[in-house]
Design an enzyme around this catalytic site. Structure first.
Site, PDB file in Angstrom:
ATOM      1  CE1 TYR A 124       2.467   4.047   4.293  1.00  0.00           C
ATOM      2  CE2 TYR A 124       2.679   3.059   2.114  1.00  0.00           C
ATOM      3  CZ  TYR A 124       2.027   3.902   2.995  1.00  0.00           C
ATOM      4  OH  TYR A 124       0.912   4.594   2.571  1.00  0.00           O
ATOM      5  CG  ASN A 209       1.746   7.412  -3.063  1.00  0.00           C
ATOM      6  OD1 ASN A 209       2.630   7.740  -2.278  1.00  0.00           O
ATOM      7  ND2 ASN A 209       0.489   7.744  -2.890  1.00  0.00           N
ATOM      8  CB  SER A 233       4.334  -1.651 -10.082  1.00  0.00           C
ATOM      9  OG  SER A 233       4.071  -1.815  -8.731  1.00  0.00           O
ATOM     10  CD  GLN A 255       3.273  -5.579 -12.081  1.00  0.00           C
ATOM     11  OE1 GLN A 255       3.631  -4.893 -11.133  1.00  0.00           O
ATOM     12  NE2 GLN A 255       2.520  -6.658 -11.916  1.00  0.00           N
ATOM     13  CG  HIS A 258       0.598  -2.375  -9.365  1.00  0.00           C
ATOM     14  ND1 HIS A 258       0.158  -2.659  -8.107  1.00  0.00           N
ATOM     15  CD2 HIS A 258       1.232  -3.482  -9.797  1.00  0.00           C
ATOM     16  CE1 HIS A 258       0.514  -3.891  -7.775  1.00  0.00           C
ATOM     17  NE2 HIS A 258       1.172  -4.414  -8.796  1.00  0.00           N
ATOM     18  CG  HIS A 323       8.532  -6.966 -11.675  1.00  0.00           C
ATOM     19  ND1 HIS A 323       7.837  -5.811 -11.423  1.00  0.00           N
ATOM     20  CD2 HIS A 323       8.538  -7.670 -10.531  1.00  0.00           C
ATOM     21  CE1 HIS A 323       7.440  -5.812 -10.175  1.00  0.00           C
ATOM     22  NE2 HIS A 323       7.849  -6.919  -9.601  1.00  0.00           N
ATOM     23  CG  ASP A 356       3.530  -8.930  -8.426  1.00  0.00           C
ATOM     24  OD1 ASP A 356       4.708  -8.581  -8.260  1.00  0.00           O
ATOM     25  OD2 ASP A 356       2.765  -8.382  -9.246  1.00  0.00           O
TER      26      ASP A 356
HETATM   27  N1  LIG Z   1       8.240  -1.250  -6.067  1.00  0.00           N
HETATM   28  C1  LIG Z   1       7.574  -2.153  -5.407  1.00  0.00           C
HETATM   29  O1  LIG Z   1       8.130  -3.118  -4.918  1.00  0.00           O
HETATM   30  C2  LIG Z   1       6.068  -1.999  -5.253  1.00  0.00           C
HETATM   31  C3  LIG Z   1       5.319  -3.013  -4.616  1.00  0.00           C
HETATM   32  C4  LIG Z   1       3.945  -2.793  -4.453  1.00  0.00           C
HETATM   33  C5  LIG Z   1       3.353  -1.584  -4.883  1.00  0.00           C
HETATM   34  N2  LIG Z   1       4.126  -0.659  -5.480  1.00  0.00           N
HETATM   35  C6  LIG Z   1       3.581   0.650  -5.860  1.00  0.00           C
HETATM   36  O2  LIG Z   1       3.104   1.257  -4.676  1.00  0.00           O
HETATM   37  C7  LIG Z   1       2.195   2.278  -5.027  1.00  0.00           C
HETATM   38  C8  LIG Z   1       1.036   2.301  -4.049  1.00  0.00           C
HETATM   39  O3  LIG Z   1       0.443   3.566  -4.139  1.00  0.00           O
HETATM   40  P1  LIG Z   1      -0.967   3.943  -3.532  1.00  0.00           P
HETATM   41  O4  LIG Z   1      -1.220   5.356  -3.856  1.00  0.00           O
HETATM   42  O5  LIG Z   1      -1.946   2.920  -3.931  1.00  0.00           O
HETATM   43  O6  LIG Z   1      -0.814   3.751  -1.975  1.00  0.00           O
HETATM   44  P2  LIG Z   1       0.157   4.385  -0.869  1.00  0.00           P
HETATM   45  O7  LIG Z   1      -0.247   3.719   0.396  1.00  0.00           O
HETATM   46  O8  LIG Z   1       1.569   4.300  -1.290  1.00  0.00           O
HETATM   47  O9  LIG Z   1      -0.214   5.923  -0.781  1.00  0.00           O
HETATM   48  C9  LIG Z   1      -1.456   6.377  -0.314  1.00  0.00           C
HETATM   49  C10 LIG Z   1      -1.263   7.607   0.525  1.00  0.00           C
HETATM   50  O10 LIG Z   1      -0.608   8.629  -0.239  1.00  0.00           O
HETATM   51  C11 LIG Z   1      -0.944   9.895   0.317  1.00  0.00           C
HETATM   52  N3  LIG Z   1      -1.303  10.808  -0.761  1.00  0.00           N
HETATM   53  C12 LIG Z   1      -2.080  10.566  -1.838  1.00  0.00           C
HETATM   54  N4  LIG Z   1      -2.212  11.681  -2.585  1.00  0.00           N
HETATM   55  C13 LIG Z   1      -1.523  12.655  -1.952  1.00  0.00           C
HETATM   56  C14 LIG Z   1      -1.273  14.029  -2.224  1.00  0.00           C
HETATM   57  N5  LIG Z   1      -1.768  14.629  -3.318  1.00  0.00           N
HETATM   58  N6  LIG Z   1      -0.488  14.728  -1.380  1.00  0.00           N
HETATM   59  C15 LIG Z   1       0.057  14.129  -0.298  1.00  0.00           C
HETATM   60  N7  LIG Z   1      -0.166  12.839   0.027  1.00  0.00           N
HETATM   61  C16 LIG Z   1      -0.926  12.107  -0.803  1.00  0.00           C
HETATM   62  C17 LIG Z   1      -2.124   9.687   1.237  1.00  0.00           C
HETATM   63  O11 LIG Z   1      -1.710   9.873   2.555  1.00  0.00           O
HETATM   64  C18 LIG Z   1      -2.544   8.248   1.005  1.00  0.00           C
HETATM   65  O12 LIG Z   1      -2.989   7.596   2.183  1.00  0.00           O
HETATM   66  C19 LIG Z   1       1.776   2.031  -6.465  1.00  0.00           C
HETATM   67  O13 LIG Z   1       2.387   3.029  -7.260  1.00  0.00           O
HETATM   68  C20 LIG Z   1       2.389   0.657  -6.772  1.00  0.00           C
HETATM   69  O14 LIG Z   1       2.759   0.581  -8.111  1.00  0.00           O
HETATM   70  C21 LIG Z   1       5.467  -0.818  -5.657  1.00  0.00           C
HETATM   71  N1  LIG Z   2       3.899  -5.742  -8.500  1.00  0.00           N
HETATM   72  C1  LIG Z   2       4.049  -5.128  -7.200  1.00  0.00           C
HETATM   73  C2  LIG Z   2       5.506  -4.713  -7.067  1.00  0.00           C
HETATM   74  O1  LIG Z   2       5.847  -3.785  -8.006  1.00  0.00           O
HETATM   75  C3  LIG Z   2       3.716  -6.035  -6.049  1.00  0.00           C
HETATM   76  C4  LIG Z   2       2.306  -6.446  -5.953  1.00  0.00           C
HETATM   77  C5  LIG Z   2       1.539  -6.563  -4.860  1.00  0.00           C
HETATM   78  N2  LIG Z   2       0.332  -7.029  -5.226  1.00  0.00           N
HETATM   79  C6  LIG Z   2       0.362  -7.202  -6.515  1.00  0.00           C
HETATM   80  N3  LIG Z   2       1.539  -6.851  -6.968  1.00  0.00           N
HETATM   81 ZN   LIG Z   3       1.949  -6.376  -9.023  1.00  0.00          ZN
END
Ligand SMILES: NC(=O)c1ccc[n+]([C@@H]2O[C@H](COP(=O)([O-])OP(=O)(O)OC[C@H]3O[C@@H](n4cnc5c(N)ncnc54)[C@H](O)[C@@H]3O)[C@@H](O)[C@H]2O)c1
Ligand SMILES: N[C@H](CO)Cc1c[nH]c[nH+]1
Ligand SMILES: [Zn+2]
Length: 425
Positions: A124, A209, A233, A255, A258, A323, A356
């Site tokens: 994903y 998310n 994040s 972060q 994000h 992190h 990252d």
């Molecule tokens: N832990 C890690 O290793 C890591 C790495 C990279 C990113 N992240 C995190 O990933 C997350 C990415 O989130 P994002 O939102 O940008 O993208 P995402 O792709 O995770 O989610 C987007 C999708 O969420 C769904 N969505 C949104 N609102 C909704 C609702 N109200 N009800 C139901 N479905 C809904 C939709 O289908 C949308 O396409 C960020 O929080 C970021 O911090 C974590």
């Molecule tokens: N910090 C994120 C993991 O929590 C990963 C990421 C992707 N692009 C930038 N940062």
């Molecule tokens: Zn990052």
């Protein structure tokens, strides 16, 4: 960012709580999504995509034409950067592959363990608020190294129904051919249960998310493996008076940008560095394109001043950050005392951004305190380890009485007989 001075240890649990701890509403929405996709497959995925993102899709698989068009849209400089990052990630992860070693526990008893790539995996790639093409490299490189045969990738598309060109380019660079333009819980459901167009997989990887993370946790209860809960994040910076406020502020903001549900934490032994960092954060915020998001994330965030470095180390171990950046005089020695963190960045010149994107370590890491028990993604995440054993007649003789004694003591005669029958010949 709220400043807390010397909170009592008894209060740490509360102080260190992540935002949005109550996700019952999210769980309800996600459970309905899973049930719907399981029952109605592609039709449900289409409707839910329209409902949550406003995008009407008639097919999900990215076509060859879309792939070709994407390649032309990525600049030469970005292509080079992606290739460099991919190479570093591959070099770092390739070292995680190891040859099986045959161990003779007693003469004639050989045991060994072999890694076998999980045959079908789903990746994903988040794309709701930023097109995280770097995550393609972080997941696809170890998947390929592990020898996974079928690799499916899901990622949300934009309002025009297009996947970001850099995501497609990164996927091409990693040899991923099945890219589906769906995101959110419906994408996780499609990969978990399979639909007419999306193949079912055995294990699902990747950050996302709250909806994505909840979906992964719920499908896990239905027998589909997941890498870990990798949610919003977070970064914790442990800084003493030798830290450079400008650098610390930049790391916190990196972060915070994000997502609104991201959390950043500053832990320090002195108030003066905290004040300097606060001022720097204000200064740097004004230049950020994602200022609004970062400002919201900062309202979830804290600066905590503690009495001494021992207490600071206990506090960051209790927080178990995704992190951890150590910006202290004795950064190396402090790093040795870290027991809970997803990934550690040592010293003033190790910004988290480097991990990252491109140093080689993986950025898919446990959040929400799960670093107390989970590791980040690695080649290991994409393999199962199968144990093997081969005994000679002499080997069986050497172990027979041990096994018979134990089996009979457990009252399992048939177990004992499986040995005795061979010894009687
Ligand atoms: N832990 C890690 O290793 C890591 C790495 C990279 C990113 N992240 C995190 O990933 C997350 C990415 O989130 P994002 O939102 O940008 O993208 P995402 O792709 O995770 O989610 C987007 C999708 O969420 C769904 N969505 C949104 N609102 C909704 C609702 N109200 N009800 C139901 N479905 C809904 C939709 O289908 C949308 O396409 C960020 O929080 C970021 O911090 C974590
Ligand atoms: N910090 C994120 C993991 O929590 C990963 C990421 C992707 N692009 C930038 N940062
Ligand atoms: Zn990052």
């Amino acid at each position: 960012m709220q400043i807390l001075i010397n909170p009592d240890r008894k209060e740490w649990k509360n102080v260190l709580q992540r935002p949005y701890a109550d996700n019952s509403a999210v769980l309800k929405t996600v459970q309905d999504v899973l049930t719907d996709v399981k029952a109605r497959g592609d039709e449900a995925v289409k409707e839910l995509t329209k409902k949550f993102t406003g995008v009407a899709l008639d097919r999900f698989l990215v076509s060859a034409e879309e792939n070709n068009a994407a390649e032309n849209k990525v600049t030469g400089e970005l292509k080079q950067a992606i290739q460099q990052a991919r190479k570093n990630i591959e070099v770092f992860h390739a070292k995680q592959l190891n040859e099986p070693e045959v161990i003779e526990t007693l003469p004639g008893i050989q045991c060994w363990r072999k890694s076998a790539g999980i045959e079908k995996v789903g990746l994903y790639i988040p794309g709701g608020t930023a097109p995280l093409f770097s995550t393609v490299l972080m997941l696809a490189v170890p998947a390929q190294l592990a020898g996974c045969k079928e690799i499916v990738l899901c990622t949300p598309c934009d309002k025009e129904g297009k996947v970001h060109p850099a995501i497609l380019y990164a996927a091409q660079q990693c040899g991923i051919t099945k890219v589906f333009k769906i995101g959110g819980a419906q994408a996780i459901a499609a990969m978990a249960f399979g639909t007419k167009s999306v193949p079912a997989v055995y294990k699902i990887f990747g950050p996302g998310n709250q909806y994505v993370t909840a979906a992964k946790q719920l499908v896990q209860m239905q027998g589909i493996a997941i890498d870990m809960p990798a949610g919003p994040s977070e970064v914790c910076v442990l800084a003493d008076e030798t830290a450079e406020a400008k650098f610390v502020a930049a790391d916190l903001l990196s972060q915070a940008e994000h997502g609104v549900d991201s959390q950043v934490l500053l832990v320090s032994t002195g108030l003066s560095i905290v004040n300097k960092v606060q001022q720097e954060v204000e200064k740097q915020l004004s230049n950020l394109s994602r200022k609004e998001i970062a400002v919201k994330a900062l309202t979830n965030s804290k600066a905590i001043v503690v009495n001494n470095i021992d207490e600071a180390i206990d506090l960051v171990n209790e927080y178990a950050a995704e992190h951890l950046i150590i910006s202290c005089k004795d950064a190396d020695a402090i790093a040795e005392r870290i027991t809970n963190a997803g990934s550690v960045f040592i010293g003033n010149y190790s910004p988290e951004s480097v991990g990252d994107y491109a140093s080689g370590t993986n950025h898919t890491l446990p959040t929400n305190g799960f670093a107390k028990a989970y590791s980040g993604v690695s080649v290991d995440s994409f393999v199962k380890k199968i144990t093997y054993q081969k005994l000679s007649e002499e080997g069986l003789k050497n172990i027979a009485s041990t096994v018979v004694q134990m089996a009979e003591a457990e009252g399992l005669d048939a177990h004992a007989n499986a040995v005795k029958v061979r010894m009687a010949e």
